[in-house]
Design an enzyme around this catalytic site. Sequence first.
Site, PDB file in Angstrom:
ATOM      1  N   HIS A 326      -9.379  -7.168  -2.260  1.00 37.84           N
ATOM      2  CA  HIS A 326     -10.674  -7.818  -2.136  1.00 37.84           C
ATOM      3  C   HIS A 326     -11.137  -7.960  -0.689  1.00 37.84           C
ATOM      4  O   HIS A 326     -12.342  -8.088  -0.447  1.00 37.84           O
ATOM      5  CB  HIS A 326     -10.641  -9.199  -2.800  1.00 37.84           C
ATOM      6  N   GLY A 327     -10.234  -7.941   0.248  1.00 39.08           N
ATOM      7  CA  GLY A 327     -10.696  -8.046   1.618  1.00 39.08           C
ATOM      8  C   GLY A 327      -9.593  -8.286   2.614  1.00 39.08           C
ATOM      9  O   GLY A 327      -8.473  -8.659   2.259  1.00 39.08           O
TER      10      GLY A 327
END
Length: 475
Positions: A326-327
Site C-alpha cells: 500500500h505504500g
Amino acid sequence: MFFNSVAFSLFLPIVFFLYWFVFNKNKSTQNGLLIIASYYFYSCWDWRFLFLLVFSTFLDYFTGIQIEKSKSNNRRKFWFWLSVSVNLGFLGVFKYYDFFATSFAEMLGYFGFKVSPILLNVILPVGISFYTFHGLSYVIDIYLKRIKAEYNFVDYSLFVSYFPLLVAGPIERATHLLPQVKIKREFNLEKAKEGFLQIIWGLFKKVVIADNCAVYANNIFDHYTSMDSFSLVMGSVYFAFQIYGDFSGYSDIALGVSKLFGIDLLKNFNYPYFSRDIAEFWRRWHISLSSWFRDYVYIPLGGSKGSKIMQIRNVFIIFLLSGFWHGANWTYIIWGAINAFYFLPLLLRKTNRNNIEQKSIAFNFSSLKMICSILFTFGLTCIAWIFFRSESINMAIEYIKRITLFTFSLDSLKEQLSYIIIIILPYFILLEWNNRRKECPLFDRYSGIKAIITLIFILLFGQFDIQSKFIYFQF
C-alpha cells in the site's frame, strides 16, 4: 482523468459510441479502440509515464512467450526471473527507493553516523502497483504451466492496459480477462443496464459517502491533539467509511463501466464491514489483492500446512507484504502487522473458515451474537485504520492514547454528527445490508426506484465543489 470528473463523463460516452457503432466489426477493432482509449486515459494523468506501461507490456509479453518456448528449465528460469526482477525493480525504484534510503540513513543515525541519503523525489506513476501485479500473475501462471502464453500482442496489451481497471484495479488474472478479450463482444442491453446502475452506486459511494466522511475525518485527524475521545472515535469511523466508499466506489464504477463494453471484471469488495471476524473481512476486502497474495505467496510458502511456527510465519509475511504494497511508510507495515495479530487466534484455533456463508437475522440469541461479532470486527478494523490514516507511527499511538482518556462533550457531539451524516450513512448501511447477497444493492426489481433515490442523494449531498482524487491512486 478521474471517474468522478467532467472529463470522464465526456470520454465514456464517446468511447461507448465508437465501440458499439463504429469499431464493432470484429474483436480486433474493438480491442484496438479500447487500447487507444486506455492509453489516452492513462496519459491524461501524466503522459511521461506512459512508457513504463508500454515497456511493462512488452516485457511480460516477450518473456511469457520465451518461457513457454524454452526447452530447458534453466532458460525458463532465466526468462521468468528476468521478468520478475525487472517488474519489481521498477516498482521498487519508483515506489520504495526513497523509503529504504531514508530508513537506512535513520538507522545509521541511531549508531552515531550522519548520512544524507540521495533521494529521487519522483512522482509515483499512477497504477504501477496494479498493472505490475497484472503482468506478474500472467508470467507466474505461464511459468507454472497453468496457462499458455498469449501470442496476440493486441489482446495481451488490452489485458494489461484496459482503462476501467488500469489505475486502481481490480487486479485481474489472465485466466479470467484474456478469454473475454479474445472474442468479439455483442451488445447486451441487460448487462449495460446493470453497468449503468453499478456506476450510479459507485458514484454515490465516492461523492456522497467517501467525500462527505472525508471532510470530518480529515478535520479530526488534522487536529487530533485538540479533540476529545468521542471525536477521535468518530474520526476513525469516518475514515473507515471514507476509505471503503472511496475504494469500493472506484471498483463499482470500474465494474459498471466494463459491463458497458461487454466485459466482466473480478468482484473486488463483498460488503466487508458486515464480516463476523477478521478472516471473513479479508475474504471480502480488496478481494483481488488478498487472493493474489494467497495464490502467489501464501500457498507457495505452505499456507496453513506445516508446523504452527511456519503457519504464523506465512501469515505475517502476507499481511506485512499487503501493508507494504500500500505504500512506503512504516504506518502501512504496522497496519499489516496489526491485522496479522488479529488473524492469528483464528488460525491457531482453526476457526478462520467458520464464517463462510451468509446468515439471516432473526429475533434470537444467535442473531444477537452475530451482530455483536460484526460490531466487534468493525471496531478492530477501525483501530487498525488509525495507523493506515496517520502520517507517522507516533501520531497513531498518540491518537489512540487520547481515545483512552474517555473525554466527551456535547459540543463535539453536535460537531461530529451533522444532519448530512445522519441521513446518508443509515441509507447506505441499510441498502447494503438488505442487499448483501447481490453484486450491487441496486440489482433487483426495485432498481429504478433505488436508482432515482440514489441519484437524488448524489445531487443533494455529492461533493462536486472540489476534484477529489480516489485514495488508492496513490498506491
